[in-house]
Design an enzyme around this catalytic site. Structure first.
Site, mmCIF file in Angstrom:
data_model
loop_
_atom_site.group_PDB
_atom_site.id
_atom_site.type_symbol
_atom_site.label_atom_id
_atom_site.label_comp_id
_atom_site.label_asym_id
_atom_site.label_seq_id
_atom_site.Cartn_x
_atom_site.Cartn_y
_atom_site.Cartn_z
ATOM 1 C CG ASP A 128 -2.091 0.843 1.321
ATOM 2 O OD1 ASP A 128 -1.881 1.944 0.576
ATOM 3 O OD2 ASP A 128 -3.190 0.432 1.774
ATOM 4 C CG HIS A 130 -2.459 5.662 1.507
ATOM 5 N ND1 HIS A 130 -2.749 5.136 0.206
ATOM 6 C CD2 HIS A 130 -2.575 6.802 1.304
ATOM 7 C CE1 HIS A 130 -2.781 6.149 -0.584
ATOM 8 N NE2 HIS A 130 -2.689 7.404 0.169
ATOM 9 C CG ASP A 132 -4.920 2.106 4.699
ATOM 10 O OD1 ASP A 132 -4.979 3.229 4.322
ATOM 11 O OD2 ASP A 132 -4.857 1.070 3.912
ATOM 12 C CG HIS A 145 -10.259 4.222 1.824
ATOM 13 N ND1 HIS A 145 -10.259 4.504 0.484
ATOM 14 C CD2 HIS A 145 -10.194 5.827 2.457
ATOM 15 C CE1 HIS A 145 -9.844 5.757 0.141
ATOM 16 N NE2 HIS A 145 -9.881 6.368 1.347
ATOM 17 C CG ASP A 231 -4.438 0.236 -1.758
ATOM 18 O OD1 ASP A 231 -4.622 0.671 -2.989
ATOM 19 O OD2 ASP A 231 -5.042 0.791 -0.969
#
Length: 307
Positions: A128, A130, A132, A145, A231
């Site tokens: 990813d 990010h 998260d 998300h 992701d």
């Protein structure tokens, strides 16, 4: 000998309920159109498409108490948890076709429960841009998300942290995050406080992707269930424009292929999320086609026979 893989079950989750942009709800169909089932079947894998889950529509409302669409997020994740658990208990590998990344709460809660039932260790690879790891207190947007890792680690509303009846589903030490290059200011404090294991792009640049993956996979053995949460914004937007939250400076094509091939080499992947593909923002479905190509590598496609 080519490695054998368990039978695979696609679970389509056509919602952008946790996202800040519309369009991720079309991701499952874009992956199907890009030939994901045919690609895996061509590798000799038994593929069953379970179709799409049903859930509440996206009401597109502002946040309430720090969360956007919490009731709807809970409904979608509960349905996905039950569907994933059903496939795992049947000896199949659930492959979640997302949908936005809040859905990983449901898929990983199911995997964690299955690991407890079967006595397996769980390792999660979170690919990813990010981290998260936001909470309602620090989120800039209220979009769930941006919160799934925090929820899985027990930080968040009880309806999500106790989705599987256990809180938390994960300990921070069970997850490795790769490719991270966007962390919100207050999120950085939480990440440090909870000692999340993050291989950000600076570290990847410094030591190289091969060493990063060797470290992220260290300790994975025959008793380990490896869950990959992919992701699509993990990839550099120059090669993967079809996502809602592009962040420049991500892994290039060869780095991404190496990630997937080294995961495949372990032979331990037991479940997979493919999330945040937004065909509305894509260019002739090239991001979906790239995602299919990379998922093929997760299932053992390589230039040469290396076994």
């Amino acid at each position: 000998m080519p490695r054998s893989y368990p039978p695979v079950s696609f679970i389509g989750v056509p919602t952008d309920i946790g996202a800040g942009h519309r369009g991720a709800s079309l991701g499952p169909e874009a992956l199907r159109i890009a030939g994901l089932a045919e690609a895996l079947a061509g590798r000799g894998i038994d593929v069953r498409d379970c179709g799409n889950l049903a859930g509440p529509a996206n009401p597109w409302l502002p946040p309430e108490a720090g969360y956007r669409h919490l009731d709807q997020v809970v409904a979608w994740n509960g349905a996905l948890m039950e569907a994933s658990l059903r496939e795992l208990r049947a000896g199949r590998m659930p492959v979640m076709l997302g949908g936005d990344h809040c859905l990983a709460i449901g898929s990983i809660t199911a995997v964690a429960r299955h690991c407890r039932e079967t006595g397996k260790k769980l390792r999660v690879l979170w690919l990813d841009a990010h981290a998260d790891f936001n909470t309602s207190d620090v989120t800039p947007s209220g979009n769930v998300h941006g919160m799934p890792v925090a929820c899985l680690c027990g930080l968040g509303p009880e309806a999500l942290t106790r989705l599987g009846g256990e809180a938390p589903a994960l300990q921070p030490g069970q997850i490795r995050q790769i490719g991270i290059r966007s962390v919100d200011p207050e999120e950085k404090r939480l990440v440090k406080q909870h000692r999340l294991d993050i291989y950000d792009m600076r570290y990847i640049d410094e030591v190289g992707m091969k060493r990063v993956m060797a470290q992220a996979l260290d300790g994975v053995d025959a008793d380990t269930h490896l869950h990959v949460s992919f992701d699509v914004d993990f990839l550099d937007p120059g090669i993967a424009p079809g996502v809602g939250t592009t962040v420049p400076g991500g892994p290039n094509y060869r780095e991404a292929q190496l990630v997937m091939e080294m995961i495949a080499d372990t032979g331990r992947m037991g479940s997979l999320d493919i999330v945040e593909l937004n065909p509305v923002l894509d260019d002739h479905n090239i991001t979906a086609e790239l995602a299919v190509d990379l998922v093929e590598s997760l299932f053992g496609k390589s230039t040469l026979m290396r076994d």
